[in-house]
Motif scaffolding. Sequence first.
Motif, PDB file in Angstrom:
ATOM      1  N   CYS A 130     -10.725  37.081 -19.112  1.00  0.00           N
ATOM      2  CA  CYS A 130     -10.937  35.638 -18.920  1.00  0.00           C
ATOM      3  C   CYS A 130     -10.210  34.841 -19.993  1.00  0.00           C
ATOM      4  N   THR A 132      -9.903  31.483 -20.252  1.00  0.00           N
ATOM      5  CA  THR A 132     -10.659  30.331 -20.732  1.00  0.00           C
ATOM      6  C   THR A 132     -11.826  30.735 -21.624  1.00  0.00           C
ATOM      7  N   GLU A 155      -4.395  29.838 -15.727  1.00  0.00           N
ATOM      8  CA  GLU A 155      -4.994  30.385 -16.940  1.00  0.00           C
ATOM      9  C   GLU A 155      -3.919  30.646 -17.993  1.00  0.00           C
TER      10      GLU A 155
END
Length: 269
Positions: A130, A132, A155
């Motif tokens: 991930c 973020t 992203e």
Amino acid sequence: MTYDVMVVGGGPAGLSAAQNVRARGRTVLVVSNPLEENPLWKAERVDNYLGLPGVSGAELLTAFRRHAEAAGAEFQEGKALSALRSGEDWYVSVGNTMAQAKAVVLAAGAARGKKFPGEAELLGRGVSYCATCDGMLYRGKRVAVLGWTPSAKKEAAFLEGVGCEVAYFDRPRDCAVLGAEKVEAVRCDGAEEAVEGVFLLRPAMAPGDLFPGLAAEGGFVTVDRELRTNLPGVFAAGDCTGGPLQVSKAVGEGLIAGQKAAAFAAALK
């Protein structure tokens, strides 16, 4: 024993759901792998959970588990393999046993594909799922983004926006994460890049393998605002419902799913 609610998954969403089922006086069984196998466990620092900046993933998960246990949730370690509904009950096979409940909360996280060489060994030491969530940890550093989803480039742009130097690989077929104690490089389709972090952004696998007929889109479970799926008595919460893949979102959805599952079970009695 027939439980009011069964929760599949012992991460933030599942534990939140379990605690909220107990808060409404209903019985609940949590089926999950050990906490240490949750990807959040290896996060050295979580800075975006409101009110508790700087805690580790292991500290958060441990606190969540203790809260659910203190509330009276029961736990069964193992992997849910299949599920079917008979009458008004759901039956879920867990290893060589069968668990039974009036309602189910699916909170098993975003299913990830087959791991690449070095991925599991360096998870939490440079490997992340991930951008973020962990991007700020790599500000000023060179990272690789391996993207298989439409949102992967967004992203990657996020990482650039927080000050990372990004090497982007679009849908690589052959990959390996290289390094001894931490990520040192990544090799994708024969090209090798020296990096300090690798973000593996995969689509989730279809959860219908566990619940045949479960509606999903883009690999994530389809739910309404009350976290109901298209199957009677089955609710879903957390990463399995889609992004953002954040602890706060998972805990909030777990609360709603737990409340609604408890109400569903109560209405059957």
